[in-house]
Design an enzyme around this catalytic site. Structure first.
Site, PDB file in Angstrom:
ATOM      1  N   ASP A 242     -26.447  74.656  37.932  1.00 60.89           N
ATOM      2  CA  ASP A 242     -27.176  75.503  36.973  1.00 60.89           C
ATOM      3  C   ASP A 242     -26.571  76.902  36.896  1.00 60.89           C
ATOM      4  O   ASP A 242     -27.245  77.864  36.550  1.00 60.89           O
ATOM      5  CB  ASP A 242     -28.655  75.595  37.359  1.00 60.89           C
ATOM      6  N   GLU A 243     -25.277  77.015  37.195  1.00 63.97           N
ATOM      7  CA  GLU A 243     -24.604  78.316  37.186  1.00 63.97           C
ATOM      8  C   GLU A 243     -23.727  78.457  35.938  1.00 63.97           C
ATOM      9  O   GLU A 243     -22.899  77.592  35.647  1.00 63.97           O
ATOM     10  CB  GLU A 243     -23.740  78.487  38.438  1.00 63.97           C
TER      11      GLU A 243
END
Length: 341
Positions: free
Chosen positions: A247-248
């Site tokens: 989720d970066e």
């Protein structure tokens, strides 16, 4: 056998008899049969093959183009006769590529797999590979070229897909870490030449693991795809948005004003715009149902001033700023504007 005969007449024009010759032509007949058989095999091969056969005259103009059933458009053979390749508007080559092609012909060289971009129907870009050899008559005088061509579009498209997959995230289509780090290094190099600043953002979605655990990976994937679309929509086309994994996400903005105050205002405005883009709920339900999800994110931002800093060091600063934002309560922004890195 071949027979030739004619009438022999007397002085009054009356036919007296016929005379003639009989010639044994077994060898000539066999040669013609062999020639017809060879032409039939060549025609059958051309019809069945995805390749095509072409000939040019000494001026580089098409005098023959035999295409197979799976080759280029059937009507194309008539359209190109009498024209050189340079006169065909659908061939899309740069000036240097045309110069290379013409130099090969001028040197009367044999060439292999010279690839040309072709504008096909519906503006689809096709690729043809041609190979050819010069033709000389019995006196050694150059009279043209002959060769074959084939459609290599599928191979080129496959190669392009492989290149794209090597530098892009499969799920979102964004740049991946490899491409992003290359762009970041290019930005640092550009800063050394222009004296401008750059802005690096590092964004992490809050509670993403919990979403996956509660709603499943399909919902998580949908969120990542929609976040990618929103991030792309709130930056300039020249900026780079990447998904590093999980989720970066990262954003690189180049050519930022080198004045510190103006750079800070620009950075703050851009960071606020990113957070606002994620403020509205996401629909993760797909076509079957509606699942509204409010997403929060923590954003670390670094103003890059030092072109001698390494790309890895810049990423570590942005990552640290992101964790500072997350430690301040999540859903916030932390701008690292003091360090001269």
């Amino acid at each position: 056998m071949r027979e030739h005969a004619h009438q022999v007449c007397d002085a009054q024009g009356r036919v007296c008899y016929f005379e003639g010759t009989v010639q044994e032509i077994t060898d000539e007949y066999q040669r013609q049969r062999d020639l017809h058989a060879s032409e039939s095999r060549f025609r059958a091969m051309t019809e069945l093959s995805s390749d095509w056969y072409w000939e040019l005259d000494a001026m580089g103009r098409f005098v023959r183009l035999d295409i197979g059933s799976r080759g280029i458009n059937p009507g194309a053979s008539e359209e190109v006769l009498g024209k050189s390749r340079q006169q065909l508007p659908q061939i899309d080559l740069s000036a240097s590529q045309w110069a290379t092609y013409q130099a090969i012909l001028d040197r009367r060289e044999t060439f292999y797999d010279f690839e040309m971009a072709i504008q096909g129907d519906n503006n689809r870009l096709l690729w043809h590979a041609i190979s050819g050899a010069p033709i000389f008559d019995s006196a050694g005088v150059f009279v043209g070229y002959r060769g074959i061509g084939r459609d290599v579009t599928r191979r080129r498209e496959s190669e392009e897909l492989i290149r794209h997959m090597a530098f892009h995230d499969v799920l979102t289509g964004l740049a991946n870490r490899r491409l992003f780090m290359d762009r970041l290094q290019q930005a640092l190099n550009s800063m050394a030449r222009t004296g401008s600043y750059a802005v690096l953002m590092f964004l992490d979605l809050d509670s993403f693991k919990s979403l996956n655990d509660r709603q499943g990976h399909a919902a998580g994937d949908s969120l990542l795809q929609q976040v990618a679309q929103r991030l792309t929509g709130c930056v300039r086309s020249v900026d780079t948005v990447a998904r590093l994994g999980g989720d970066e996400f990262t954003i690189l903005m180049e050519n930022v004003d080198a004045d510190d105050q103006r750079a800070m205002r620009h950075t703050r405005t851009a960071a606020d715009k990113v957070m606002q883009a994620l403020a509205n709920d996401f629909d993760l339900g797909g076509e079957a149902a509606t699942l509204r999800y409010a997403c929060s994110a923590s954003l670390g931002v670094v103003i890059l001033r030092n072109p001698l800093a390494s790309a890895d060091a810049c990423m570590k600063r942005a990552d640290a700023a992101m964790y500072q934002a997350k430690g301040n309560g999540r859903g916030g922004i932390c701008i690292d504007a003091d360090a001269r890195g």
